[in-house]
Design a protein around this motif. Structure first.
Motif, PDB file in Angstrom:
ATOM      1  N   CYS A   1     -15.191  10.356 -22.947  1.00 16.59           N
ATOM      2  CA  CYS A   1     -14.877  11.014 -21.791  1.00 16.59           C
ATOM      3  C   CYS A   1     -13.448  11.640 -21.844  1.00 16.59           C
ATOM      4  O   CYS A   1     -13.170  12.751 -21.602  1.00 16.59           O
ATOM      5  CB  CYS A   1     -14.828  10.374 -20.483  1.00 16.59           C
TER       6      CYS A   1
ATOM      7  N   LEU B   1     -12.296  21.758 -17.274  1.00 12.50           N
ATOM      8  CA  LEU B   1     -12.669  20.562 -16.495  1.00 12.50           C
ATOM      9  C   LEU B   1     -11.371  20.297 -15.846  1.00 12.50           C
ATOM     10  O   LEU B   1     -11.286  19.261 -15.059  1.00 12.50           O
ATOM     11  CB  LEU B   1     -13.229  19.523 -17.518  1.00 12.50           C
TER      12      LEU B   1
ATOM     13  N   PHE C   1     -18.014  19.536 -14.472  1.00 21.21           N
ATOM     14  CA  PHE C   1     -18.880  19.074 -15.328  1.00 21.21           C
ATOM     15  C   PHE C   1     -20.284  19.111 -14.945  1.00 21.21           C
ATOM     16  O   PHE C   1     -21.109  19.548 -15.366  1.00 21.21           O
ATOM     17  CB  PHE C   1     -18.719  17.653 -15.908  1.00 21.21           C
ATOM     18  N   ALA C   2     -20.387  18.657 -13.578  1.00 25.08           N
ATOM     19  CA  ALA C   2     -21.767  18.682 -12.820  1.00 25.08           C
ATOM     20  C   ALA C   2     -22.114  20.144 -12.800  1.00 25.08           C
ATOM     21  O   ALA C   2     -23.397  20.415 -12.941  1.00 25.08           O
ATOM     22  CB  ALA C   2     -21.661  18.109 -11.438  1.00 25.08           C
TER      23      ALA C   2
ATOM     24  N   PRO D   1     -12.665  17.258 -12.875  1.00 21.87           N
ATOM     25  CA  PRO D   1     -13.489  17.254 -14.264  1.00 21.87           C
ATOM     26  C   PRO D   1     -14.966  16.831 -13.696  1.00 21.87           C
ATOM     27  O   PRO D   1     -15.710  17.441 -14.297  1.00 21.87           O
ATOM     28  CB  PRO D   1     -12.631  15.912 -14.778  1.00 21.87           C
ATOM     29  N   VAL D   2     -15.207  16.016 -12.641  1.00 19.11           N
ATOM     30  CA  VAL D   2     -16.377  15.496 -12.488  1.00 19.11           C
ATOM     31  C   VAL D   2     -17.338  16.815 -11.538  1.00 19.11           C
ATOM     32  O   VAL D   2     -18.312  17.190 -12.256  1.00 19.11           O
ATOM     33  CB  VAL D   2     -16.432  14.441 -11.590  1.00 19.11           C
ATOM     34  N   GLU D   3     -16.507  17.548 -10.670  1.00 15.01           N
ATOM     35  CA  GLU D   3     -17.203  18.803 -10.119  1.00 15.01           C
ATOM     36  C   GLU D   3     -17.652  19.804 -11.087  1.00 15.01           C
ATOM     37  O   GLU D   3     -18.883  20.288 -11.140  1.00 15.01           O
ATOM     38  CB  GLU D   3     -16.377  19.257  -9.016  1.00 15.01           C
TER      39      GLU D   3
END
Length: 448
Positions: free
Chosen positions: A165, A175, A183-184, A179-181
């Motif tokens: 990661c 990202l 990537f989703a 990062p999370v938003e």
């Protein structure tokens, strides 16, 4: 049968709902349906129908799995002795059983384990940064790890994922803000690619999200050289025999098969948007060639003579070598003899989808002294501009706003047979292709 009746039920329900929904707008029923569909307080009827339609394939898959399970139970009840023998053979072949990893790990072994996973973790992170399906490789590694019978810990896998990661984040600047938003968001985009392009398949042009279910299997059959699939199926038979004899490590072989079966199953059942052959699913090919390798390994163990091995190896490689030589620099346009060769696939399937023919077309036009006329390009004019000299005037061509002038040139690709529909009566001054297939044409707009 359940799947067929399910399709009919779904269509009948849709017709009933549509008729009620579009009933006389002044009727009580029509107003009720209109209110239900437009209400902000209650989810609309279209939402419910959409959920049913999207889950329909999964319902069919569940029905099929239940039918197979029920059939297996009936067979076991009718033939209990054979079923018990099969159970014992499978239990013996799968032993020792997998052991679930523990949370704790001795410190010396933990340091060694983390050192071992460092390089694979870096590679997984770099792969994820350039290909969104990269995490699937990590899932295969985890599956193979979980299936092992030895005592081990989850901590190396945690380290593997953490390092992967961090490397993916470092190599993927998009990202960084979230990062999370993000990537989703990318995952949602790639799982159901919204880009729609026309695709020529079996002589008809489809939207890229409406291709038949057999698109990927057939393209794999027609575009790999002739020896591949006989070898692959022979390799599967060899793996089955070696599995029964416990000569093959099934814990490694099972993830390899999942590597092939899961993506193809997803494509066949969910019909994601696809185009340019199967270039978005090239990662399914390694398991095919691993199976071919098993077949060759069995053949080599039986065939000891070096000259015989060399002759068979050359024979197996011959279609690939001939294809590379004859199609250069268009090797990806290859079709095997099951499709009638490239000539037989022309006008039935896509060929030069990368538009490499633009280079040869522009260079030939320059050699003929036609580089003084404006050149209108239907698709990707930037590619033609990269190969053209400074004296060229490269213009994009829009069929809905035709700006060509008498005497100008028009560069068209045969992709989706678009060259047949655009300026069909204009004379062709240049064709580029190989082995009887045309990749792109240049037409001259006639003077009035």
């Amino acid at each position: 049968l359940l799947a067929v009746f399910g399709e009919g039920w779904r269509g009948a329900l849709g017709d009933v709902v549509r008729q009620a929904y579009y009933a006389a707008p002044e009727s009580t029923l029509g107003r009720a349906f209109a209110w239900l569909a437009s209400s902000r307080n209650i989810l609309s009827l279209d939402y419910y129908l959409g959920r049913v339609y999207s889950a329909y394939r999964w319902v069919n898959a569940a029905i099929g799995l239940a039918a197979l399970t029920f059939g297996g139970i009936l067979w076991a009840r009718k033939y209990p002795v054979q079923a018990e023998n099969l159970r014992r053979q499978m239990e013996d072949a799968l032993s020792p059983s997998a052991r679930w990893p523990a949370l704790a790990c001795p410190r010396p072994r933990l340091i060694n384990s983390l050192a071992v996973v460092l390089v694979p973790a870096v590679l997984l992170g770099m792969l994820t940064a350039v290909r969104v399906v990269g995490p699937l490789a990590g899932l295969l590694v985890i599956a193979a790890y979980v299936l092992q019978p030895q005592r081990r810990s989850w901590l190396p896998i945690v380290g593997y994922l953490v390092v992967a990661c961090l490397i993916a984040l470092a190599c993927w600047p998009y990202l960084w803000p979230a990062p999370v938003e993000r990537f989703a968001e990318v995952m949602r985009h790639m799982v159901d690619n919204p880009k729609l392009v026309p695709v020529l398949y079996d002589g008809s042009v489809y939207a890229s999200n409406q291709l038949p279910a057999e698109y990927l299997p057939r393209m794999l059959l027609l575009t790999l050289t002739e020896p591949v699939w006989p070898l692959a199926f022979a390799g599967l038979a060899v793996s089955g025999v070696r599995f029964v004899r416990r000569q093959i490590e099934w814990r490694t072989w099972a993830p390899v098969m999942l590597w092939l079966v899961v993506p193809i199953g997803y494509v066949v059942t969910q019909h994601p948007a696809m185009y340019d052959g199967y270039r978005h699913f090239l990662f399914v090919l390694p398991p095919v060639f691993i199976a071919c390798g098993l077949a060759l390994d069995a053949l080599w163990s039986w065939l000891r003579a070096p000259l015989a091995r060399a002759a068979i190896g050359l024979l197996l490689l011959l279609p690939s070598l001939l294809g590379l030589v004859r199609l250069h620099p268009y090797p990806y346009a290859y079709y095997n003899e099951f499709a009638g060769g490239l000539d037989g696939a022309f006008r039935r399937y896509e060929t030069d989808y990368w538009l490499t023919c633009y280079k040869e077309a522009v260079e030939t036009l320059e050699a003929q002294g036609l580089d003084t006329a404006p050149l209108f390009v239907l698709r990707q004019p930037a590619i033609a501009r990269a190969y053209a000299g400074a004296q060229w005037r490269i213009e994009p061509f829009d069929p809905d706003a035709d700006q060509t002038t008498p005497g100008s040139l028009l560069l068209l690709t045969t992709r989706s047979n678009s060259d047949l529909a655009i300026h069909p009566d204009d004379p062709v001054v240049l064709t580029v292709g190989r082995q009887g297939a045309t990749f792109c044409v240049v037409k001259r707009v006639p003077s009035e």
